[in-house]
Design a protein around this motif. Structure first.
Motif, PDB file in Angstrom:
ATOM      1  N   PHE A 182       0.847  -1.194   0.000  1.00 23.92           N
ATOM      2  CA  PHE A 182       0.000   0.000   0.000  1.00 23.92           C
ATOM      3  C   PHE A 182       0.882   1.243   0.000  1.00 23.92           C
ATOM      4  CE2 PHE A 182      -2.416  -3.447   1.748  1.00 23.92           C
ATOM      5  CZ  PHE A 182      -3.718  -3.255   1.320  1.00 23.92           C
ATOM      6  N   ASP A 183       0.421   2.281  -0.691  1.00 30.47           N
ATOM      7  CA  ASP A 183       1.188   3.520  -0.802  1.00 30.47           C
ATOM      8  C   ASP A 183       1.242   4.287   0.509  1.00 30.47           C
ATOM      9  OD1 ASP A 183       0.233   4.486  -4.215  1.00 30.47           O
ATOM     10  OD2 ASP A 183       1.479   2.862  -3.458  1.00 30.47           O
ATOM     11  N   ASP A 184       0.263   4.118   1.356  1.00 34.00           N
ATOM     12  CA  ASP A 184       0.208   4.764   2.664  1.00 34.00           C
ATOM     13  C   ASP A 184      -0.460   3.769   3.609  1.00 34.00           C
ATOM     14  OD1 ASP A 184      -0.980   8.064   3.823  1.00 34.00           O
ATOM     15  OD2 ASP A 184       0.596   6.729   4.581  1.00 34.00           O
ATOM     16  N   VAL A 185      -0.499   4.074   4.882  1.00 40.31           N
ATOM     17  CA  VAL A 185      -1.165   3.176   5.820  1.00 40.31           C
ATOM     18  C   VAL A 185      -2.633   3.043   5.430  1.00 40.31           C
ATOM     19  CG1 VAL A 185      -1.859   2.809   8.208  1.00 40.31           C
ATOM     20  CG2 VAL A 185       0.397   3.764   7.695  1.00 40.31           C
ATOM     21  N   PRO A 186      -3.112   1.843   5.112  1.00 40.55           N
ATOM     22  CA  PRO A 186      -4.540   1.644   4.812  1.00 40.55           C
ATOM     23  C   PRO A 186      -5.301   1.511   6.129  1.00 40.55           C
ATOM     24  CG  PRO A 186      -3.363  -0.428   4.583  1.00 40.55           C
ATOM     25  CD  PRO A 186      -2.333   0.592   4.988  1.00 40.55           C
ATOM     26  N   TYR A 187      -5.565   2.648   6.762  1.00 42.13           N
ATOM     27  CA  TYR A 187      -5.978   2.646   8.164  1.00 42.13           C
ATOM     28  C   TYR A 187      -7.251   1.829   8.399  1.00 42.13           C
ATOM     29  CZ  TYR A 187      -6.790   4.237  12.903  1.00 42.13           C
ATOM     30  OH  TYR A 187      -6.987   4.273  14.266  1.00 42.13           O
ATOM     31  N   THR A 188      -8.236   1.989   7.549  1.00 45.21           N
ATOM     32  CA  THR A 188      -9.478   1.236   7.727  1.00 45.21           C
ATOM     33  C   THR A 188      -9.216  -0.263   7.649  1.00 45.21           C
ATOM     34  OG1 THR A 188     -10.787   3.049   6.805  1.00 45.21           O
ATOM     35  CG2 THR A 188     -11.804   0.872   6.837  1.00 45.21           C
ATOM     36  N   PHE A 189      -8.420  -0.673   6.675  1.00 40.55           N
ATOM     37  CA  PHE A 189      -8.080  -2.090   6.525  1.00 40.55           C
ATOM     38  C   PHE A 189      -7.299  -2.599   7.736  1.00 40.55           C
ATOM     39  CE2 PHE A 189      -4.630  -5.017   5.146  1.00 40.55           C
ATOM     40  CZ  PHE A 189      -5.410  -6.155   4.950  1.00 40.55           C
ATOM     41  N   VAL A 190      -6.312  -1.841   8.180  1.00 38.76           N
ATOM     42  CA  VAL A 190      -5.500  -2.265   9.321  1.00 38.76           C
ATOM     43  C   VAL A 190      -6.356  -2.449  10.566  1.00 38.76           C
ATOM     44  CG1 VAL A 190      -3.710  -1.503  10.944  1.00 38.76           C
ATOM     45  CG2 VAL A 190      -3.307  -1.339   8.478  1.00 38.76           C
ATOM     46  N   MET A 191      -7.192  -1.458  10.868  1.00 41.76           N
ATOM     47  CA  MET A 191      -7.954  -1.519  12.115  1.00 41.76           C
ATOM     48  C   MET A 191      -9.083  -2.547  12.042  1.00 41.76           C
ATOM     49  SD  MET A 191      -6.216   0.232  14.075  1.00 41.76           S
ATOM     50  CE  MET A 191      -7.313  -0.018  15.478  1.00 41.76           C
ATOM     51  N   SER A 192      -9.707  -2.684  10.894  1.00 39.99           N
ATOM     52  CA  SER A 192     -10.752  -3.700  10.778  1.00 39.99           C
ATOM     53  C   SER A 192     -10.145  -5.097  10.892  1.00 39.99           C
ATOM     54  CB  SER A 192     -11.512  -3.552   9.460  1.00 39.99           C
ATOM     55  OG  SER A 192     -10.659  -3.759   8.340  1.00 39.99           O
ATOM     56  N   THR A 193      -8.936  -5.275  10.372  1.00 40.37           N
ATOM     57  CA  THR A 193      -8.262  -6.560  10.489  1.00 40.37           C
ATOM     58  C   THR A 193      -7.873  -6.832  11.938  1.00 40.37           C
ATOM     59  OG1 THR A 193      -7.395  -6.353   8.235  1.00 40.37           O
ATOM     60  CG2 THR A 193      -6.329  -7.952   9.673  1.00 40.37           C
ATOM     61  N   MET A 194      -7.360  -5.831  12.624  1.00 40.78           N
ATOM     62  CA  MET A 194      -6.999  -6.006  14.032  1.00 40.78           C
ATOM     63  C   MET A 194      -8.235  -6.355  14.866  1.00 40.78           C
ATOM     64  SD  MET A 194      -3.716  -5.683  14.583  1.00 40.78           S
ATOM     65  CE  MET A 194      -3.596  -5.241  16.311  1.00 40.78           C
ATOM     66  N   ARG A 195      -9.346  -5.678  14.618  1.00 34.26           N
ATOM     67  CA  ARG A 195     -10.563  -5.948  15.395  1.00 34.26           C
ATOM     68  C   ARG A 195     -11.106  -7.341  15.115  1.00 34.26           C
ATOM     69  NH1 ARG A 195     -11.830  -0.475  13.429  1.00 34.26           N
ATOM     70  NH2 ARG A 195     -11.266   0.994  15.093  1.00 34.26           N
ATOM     71  N   ARG A 196     -10.962  -7.778  13.869  1.00 38.99           N
ATOM     72  CA  ARG A 196     -11.489  -9.090  13.496  1.00 38.99           C
ATOM     73  C   ARG A 196     -10.594 -10.222  13.990  1.00 38.99           C
ATOM     74  NH1 ARG A 196     -10.236 -11.693   8.851  1.00 38.99           N
ATOM     75  NH2 ARG A 196      -9.504  -9.731   7.912  1.00 38.99           N
ATOM     76  N   LYS A 197      -9.274 -10.047  13.847  1.00 41.89           N
ATOM     77  CA  LYS A 197      -8.354 -11.126  14.181  1.00 41.89           C
ATOM     78  C   LYS A 197      -7.937 -11.135  15.653  1.00 41.89           C
ATOM     79  CE  LYS A 197      -6.223 -11.700   9.602  1.00 41.89           C
ATOM     80  NZ  LYS A 197      -6.549 -13.124   9.466  1.00 41.89           N
ATOM     81  N   HIS A 198      -7.810  -9.933  16.231  1.00 45.74           N
ATOM     82  CA  HIS A 198      -7.243  -9.837  17.578  1.00 45.74           C
ATOM     83  C   HIS A 198      -8.089  -8.931  18.487  1.00 45.74           C
ATOM     84  CE1 HIS A 198      -3.918 -11.663  15.498  1.00 45.74           C
ATOM     85  NE2 HIS A 198      -3.576 -10.549  14.868  1.00 45.74           N
ATOM     86  N   PRO A 199      -9.367  -9.192  18.637  1.00 48.00           N
ATOM     87  CA  PRO A 199     -10.226  -8.285  19.414  1.00 48.00           C
ATOM     88  C   PRO A 199      -9.796  -8.135  20.864  1.00 48.00           C
ATOM     89  CG  PRO A 199     -11.356 -10.356  18.964  1.00 48.00           C
ATOM     90  CD  PRO A 199     -10.123 -10.346  18.111  1.00 48.00           C
ATOM     91  N   LYS A 200      -9.271  -9.176  21.479  1.00 48.19           N
ATOM     92  CA  LYS A 200      -8.858  -9.102  22.886  1.00 48.19           C
ATOM     93  C   LYS A 200      -7.579  -8.290  23.074  1.00 48.19           C
ATOM     94  CE  LYS A 200      -8.841 -12.861  25.283  1.00 48.19           C
ATOM     95  NZ  LYS A 200      -8.551 -14.270  25.650  1.00 48.19           N
ATOM     96  N   PHE A 201      -6.879  -8.044  21.975  1.00 56.50           N
ATOM     97  CA  PHE A 201      -5.615  -7.319  22.038  1.00 56.50           C
ATOM     98  C   PHE A 201      -5.823  -5.804  22.068  1.00 56.50           C
ATOM     99  CE2 PHE A 201      -1.421  -6.344  19.702  1.00 56.50           C
ATOM    100  CZ  PHE A 201      -0.692  -6.373  20.867  1.00 56.50           C
ATOM    101  N   LEU A 202      -7.015  -5.350  21.704  1.00 54.64           N
ATOM    102  CA  LEU A 202      -7.283  -3.917  21.631  1.00 54.64           C
ATOM    103  C   LEU A 202      -7.843  -3.401  22.949  1.00 54.64           C
ATOM    104  CD1 LEU A 202      -8.836  -3.675  18.065  1.00 54.64           C
ATOM    105  CD2 LEU A 202      -6.471  -3.261  18.760  1.00 54.64           C
ATOM    106  N   ASP A 203      -7.593  -2.132  23.243  1.00 56.30           N
ATOM    107  CA  ASP A 203      -8.101  -1.528  24.468  1.00 56.30           C
ATOM    108  C   ASP A 203      -9.586  -1.222  24.338  1.00 56.30           C
ATOM    109  OD1 ASP A 203      -8.283   0.778  22.901  1.00 56.30           O
ATOM    110  OD2 ASP A 203      -6.524   1.722  23.796  1.00 56.30           O
ATOM    111  N   ALA A 204     -10.168  -0.669  25.393  1.00 60.18           N
ATOM    112  CA  ALA A 204     -11.613  -0.443  25.426  1.00 60.18           C
ATOM    113  C   ALA A 204     -12.068   0.526  24.346  1.00 60.18           C
ATOM    114  CB  ALA A 204     -12.018   0.071  26.803  1.00 60.18           C
TER     115      ALA A 204
END
Length: 239
Positions: A201-223
């Motif tokens: 990606f040319d820049d951080v694909p922020y929506t993709f990154v955060m949606s992937t983190m929420r889907r794959k690692h929900p317990k890893f994210l803060d409140a």
């Protein structure tokens, strides 16, 4: 912001590509004074006007790998927290942060750079971290840089101290081949296996990154969902 997946394999970059892939962006804010100061320190004693881009890329690799502490806990994943300038100010982060800083630093000296994402099986992890991640398969960020007519995948992530604590050899980079796979550790274990490639990606694909983190690692994210859980230290959790 458009999240553009790009091809780094089939064709060399055009002149237009080269201009775009050395430009500052929202996240790769290499025109910021903090990023400029970081790059100046990393390249101290090197004449940029005459230096081989390979030498610049290698020096910047080690500045990011060992100059920014690798820490997964309490990491800022907000849009501000994933800017290269903020990562330097904070002095720590994990793969998503360190790949951003490396790409920005390379662009600052005219080396085309992008962000690259994969799913990996990572063996540099504590039992506590695996409980938050949900196993040992992680969403992973690295950078790709264009040097000597080829795109290289580069992982300036695990600093020397952390590798020593986890019994691993630090991953090196010579500017001529990919920097992806750590050597096997003292027990003969491979420290990282690449499973799924999500591309460049040319820049951080922020929506993709955060949606992937929420889907794959929900317990890893803060409140708030804009950072990782706090209250830990990966170095302190080394076996």
């Amino acid at each position: 912001m458009t999240e553009t997946l790009t091809d780094t394999v089939s064709a060399p970059p055009t002149a237009e590509d080269l201009e775009r892939l050395t430009a500052a962006t929202d996240f790769l804010d290499h025109e910021h004074k903090t990023v400029r100061a970081f790059v100046d320190k990393a390249l101290q004693g090197i004449d940029r006007a005459t230096a081989d881009p390979v030498d610049l890329a290698v020096a910047l690799y080690y500045a990011v790998r060992d100059g920014i502490h690798y820490e997964v806990y309490g990491a800022d994943l907000s849009p501000q927290g994933l800017k290269a300038s903020s990562i330097i100010t904070g002095g720590k982060g994990f793969c998503l942060h360190k790949s951003v800083l490396y790409a920005a630093a390379c662009r600052s000296v005219g080396i085309p750079a992008r962000l690259h994402y994969s799913d990996v099986r990572n063996h540099l992890a504590s039992d506590r971290l695996r409980s938050f991640i949900g196993g040992d398969v992680f969403f992973h960020g690295l950078a790709t840089v264009y040097l000597n007519g080829q795109w290289l995948k580069v992982t300036p992530v695990f600093n020397k101290l952390l590798c020593r604590l986890y019994g691993m050899t630090p991953l090196e980079f010579d500017g001529r081949s990919d920097s992806l796979y750590h050597p096997f550790d003292a027990q003969g274990r491979q420290s990282m296996e690449f499973l799924t490639d999500h591309g460049d990606f040319d820049d951080v694909p922020y929506t993709f990154v955060m949606s992937t983190m929420r889907r794959k690692h929900p317990k890893f994210l803060d409140a708030d969902g804009t950072g990782t859980v706090s209250g830990g230290s990966l170095a302190d959790e080394a076996g």
